[in-house]
Design an enzyme around this catalytic site. Structure first.
Site, PDB file in Angstrom:
ATOM      1  N   HIS A 193     -32.797 -22.900  18.759  1.00  0.00           N
ATOM      2  CA  HIS A 193     -31.350 -22.583  19.355  1.00  0.00           C
ATOM      3  C   HIS A 193     -31.531 -23.228  21.035  1.00  0.00           C
ATOM      4  O   HIS A 193     -31.521 -22.519  22.050  1.00  0.00           O
ATOM      5  CB  HIS A 193     -31.271 -21.060  19.399  1.00  0.00           C
ATOM      6  CG  HIS A 193     -30.020 -20.598  19.868  1.00  0.00           C
ATOM      7  ND1 HIS A 193     -29.273 -19.598  19.439  1.00  0.00           N
ATOM      8  CD2 HIS A 193     -28.897 -21.407  20.516  1.00  0.00           C
ATOM      9  CE1 HIS A 193     -28.148 -19.441  19.777  1.00  0.00           C
ATOM     10  NE2 HIS A 193     -28.055 -20.493  20.765  1.00  0.00           N
TER      11      HIS A 193
ATOM     12  N   GLU B  90     -32.587 -15.002  14.287  1.00  0.00           N
ATOM     13  CA  GLU B  90     -33.220 -15.772  15.017  1.00  0.00           C
ATOM     14  C   GLU B  90     -34.650 -15.227  15.780  1.00  0.00           C
ATOM     15  O   GLU B  90     -34.204 -13.946  16.262  1.00  0.00           O
ATOM     16  CB  GLU B  90     -32.543 -16.494  16.147  1.00  0.00           C
ATOM     17  CG  GLU B  90     -31.711 -17.563  15.789  1.00  0.00           C
ATOM     18  CD  GLU B  90     -30.605 -18.265  16.767  1.00  0.00           C
ATOM     19  OE1 GLU B  90     -29.767 -18.865  16.254  1.00  0.00           O
ATOM     20  OE2 GLU B  90     -30.838 -17.773  17.893  1.00  0.00           O
TER      21      GLU B  90
ATOM     22  N   ARG C  76     -23.131 -20.821  15.405  1.00  0.00           N
ATOM     23  CA  ARG C  76     -23.984 -19.532  15.508  1.00  0.00           C
ATOM     24  C   ARG C  76     -24.635 -19.427  13.970  1.00  0.00           C
ATOM     25  O   ARG C  76     -23.830 -19.708  13.010  1.00  0.00           O
ATOM     26  CB  ARG C  76     -23.076 -18.179  15.696  1.00  0.00           C
ATOM     27  CG  ARG C  76     -22.843 -17.899  17.097  1.00  0.00           C
ATOM     28  CD  ARG C  76     -23.935 -17.420  17.875  1.00  0.00           C
ATOM     29  NE  ARG C  76     -23.444 -17.378  19.355  1.00  0.00           N
ATOM     30  CZ  ARG C  76     -23.901 -18.205  20.158  1.00  0.00           C
ATOM     31  NH1 ARG C  76     -24.218 -19.409  19.900  1.00  0.00           N
ATOM     32  NH2 ARG C  76     -23.515 -17.963  21.493  1.00  0.00           N
TER      33      ARG C  76
END
Lengths: 316, 269
Positions: free
Chosen positions: A287, A268, A239
């Site tokens: 991601h 993000e 993460r």
């Protein structure tokens, strides 16, 4: 008894939605962007079950707005966006998708490791920009050998183990650090256990595969980067907040470590003017850790089955 | 160097030449008939660059299948405006896919080893067959050339460039590949007919390609390949790591010294 109502917060592949449709009326959020806090509250208002992603904040406020809610199914293995304790207190089971996406995420971790080691994205950027003028030069585009290099795996869950298995195919020397020791994995994959500072000092490649918890927030910051070799490469598929981005930028800029490869950032999407994006010694992906077929479909189907089980009052 | 043409003309112009040492494992750029007839010893650098080249081939395969460089490019150009939904920017899983190795030599077999660690099935085809024991040890299955192209989800090329392999991967072989398959080339650019490859990519017959070598090098930014999103292009850097290039240099120098002393080089062609 009336049909259950399910709210799905992003578009899924039809096969997965069909699983839920067998037991519930399904409303799917149709937009490309995730629902806002208000929109989420509104749609959860009459929902018996919800299927969420990591973009949805499931907290006490949301649960207050969802009086009929009796099942939460998350399309991910990470649950840092869900207040699981609060849901449990209210008797609402929370499902997630462990296991099914471990291999896919390990594949991407290795893709990032190899890409950073061999500077593939970097050299391609140069090539596409017209940089390739001399056919061959013995010292152009020198990367680092992966074979027989030392890999340090931080966090030996399922993803960490799958990474270890793959690294074995490259004759890597593998060391790991985790909250608990796993002698079975040590034997199976030929791993050595190390304390965190020792791992940082030894590793040519450091890969992070820990969950995000208060303890792992900024697990890698200035002091940790200083412990790493100047030739070291950091890979993050866990993460974003596990790594302190400002500290990472400085370390990369000043050559404190050689390169980094990130599939996750904080926030993000990463801002277009983030200083990290000015660096050549960084590989960055949007991601996509488990964004592959058939894994994504299997993950969706598992989340759908979890939701169905929760709605039926069965274990997820 | 691998781009130097050491043909009859060059060799005959060098009347006192006794020794040639190439900084590569490929030696198609040297006229071996000519060197043999003149008693010139030729050295090359096998083995020391095997794993680095196989590592890069695998890096390229992972990159194109999981869209790593494509994603990096997207972010740097400002194209990542929101977090992707579950159906967006999907790549292809490796596990259970079949990778077909054309050329089960040192580099091809090193590649096979890695593929197995990722749960892939490996088939091969080459000039000759491996022994049953070698096949069993490597865990790979022999198939015909046509089967290699028609059954593989990814084809990786590990063959030398010779008269026979020139333009070998052409429209006919490419047409046999599965729709949605990938091709990886770290061997020599001219074993692929590049125009046919570009067409296959433009038609969407192939899902993508990852190439370290090209028909003509250097590859310019105006090449049709450089305009595609579903290809990964690297500038002929198969063996390009500090350690491997140092080892190649040591071996190339050793080969030269031995040959100049009239001895068979450590690694002789």
């Amino acid at each position: 008894m009336s049909t259950a109502r399910a709210f799905v917060t992003r578009t899924l592949l039809p096969e997965a939605l069909d699983i839920i449709r067998e037991v519930a009326d399904v409303t799917v959020w149709p937009e490309e962007t995730p629902p806002s806090v208000e929109e989420l509250r509104r749609h959860c208002g009459d929902a018996d079950g919800i299927l969420t992603t990591i973009m949805d904040r499931v907290d006490a406020d949301l649960l207050d707005a969802a009086p009929r809610l009796r099942a939460i199914s998350q399309l991910a293995v990470g649950l840092d966006n869900v207040d699981v304790a609060e849901a449990t207190r209210r008797g609402i089971p929370v499902g997630y998708t462990p296991g099914v996406l471990a291999k896919s995420t390990a594949d991407l971790a290795m893709a990032l490791l190899l890409g950073a080691a061999r500077r593939t994205s970097e050299s391609e950027r140069w090539l596409r920009g017209g940089g390739w003028q001399i056919q061959f030069h013995p010292t152009h585009w020198l990367g680092q050998d992966v074979h027989e290099a030392c890999l340090g795996i931080v966090g030996l869950g399922q993803i960490g183990r799958e990474i270890a298995k793959r690294a074995g195919g490259f004759d890597m020397d593998i060391v790991y650090h985790s909250r608990t020791r796993y002698p079975d994995a040590e034997a199976e994959h030929g791993l050595r256990y190390a304390e965190f500072p020792d791992l940082l000092a030894q590793a040519d490649f450091v890969v992070l595969s820990v969950p995000l918890t208060p303890q792992t927030h900024h697990l890698i910051s200035g002091p940790q980067l200083a412990m790493m070799k100047p030739s070291a490469i950091l890979i993050n598929v866990s993460r974003g907040p596990v790594v302190d981005p400002a500290a990472l930028y400085e370390a990369l800029r000043d050559g404190q470590i050689a390169r980094a490869a990130l599939d996750v950032t904080s926030p993000e999407p990463i801002a277009v003017d983030d200083p990290l994006l000015t660096l050549d010694n960084l590989v960055i992906t949007p991601h996509i850790g488990s964004a592959a077929l058939p894994t994504r479909l299997n993950t969706m189907k598992l989340a759908a089955r979890n939701l169905v089980a929760g709605l039926k009052g069965e274990p997820m | 160097m691998p781009y130097d043409t050491i043909d009859r003309e060059v060799i005959e112009a060098a009347a006192d030449l006794r020794a040639i040492s190439t900084y590569s494992v490929g030696y198609e750029h040297i006229d071996l008939q000519c060197t043999k007839s003149r008693g010139i010893l030729v050295g090359y650098t096998p083995d020391v660059l095997t794993r680095a080249t196989a590592d890069l081939a695998f890096a390229l395969m992972l990159d194109v299948m999981r869209r790593v460089s494509e994603g990096d490019r997207l972010i740097r150009s400002g194209g990542w405006q929101q977090v992707f939904g579950p159906c967006d920017f999907l790549g292809t899983d490796l596990e259970t896919k079949t990778v077909g190795i054309l050329g089960p030599g040192r580099i091809g077999l090193s590649f096979a080893e890695k593929a197995q660690a990722f749960g892939m099935k490996v088939v091969y085809h080459g000039n000759g067959r491996l022994s049953e024991r070698q096949e069993r040890q490597a865990g790979i299955e022999h198939v015909s050339l046509n089967q290699l192209f028609s059954e593989s989800d990814i084809v990786s090329l590990h063959i030398p460039h010779t008269k026979r392999t020139h333009d070998m991967v052409n429209r006919s072989l490419l047409a046999k590949m599965k729709r949605g398959a990938f091709i990886v080339n770290t061997s020599r650019g001219r074993v692929i007919n590049q125009k046919d490859l570009v067409l296959a990519l433009q038609n969407g017959d192939l899902a993508g390609a990852a190439l370290d070598v090209f028909y003509d090098e250097p590859l310019g930014a105006d090449s049709p390949l450089a305009k595609m999103e579903n290809v990964v292009l690297t500038p002929h850097m198969g063996s390009s790591t500090k350690e491997t290039r140092e080892n190649m240099a040591r071996l190339a120098v050793l080969n030269l010294k031995m040959a100049m002393a009239g001895r068979r080089p450590k690694c002789a062609v």
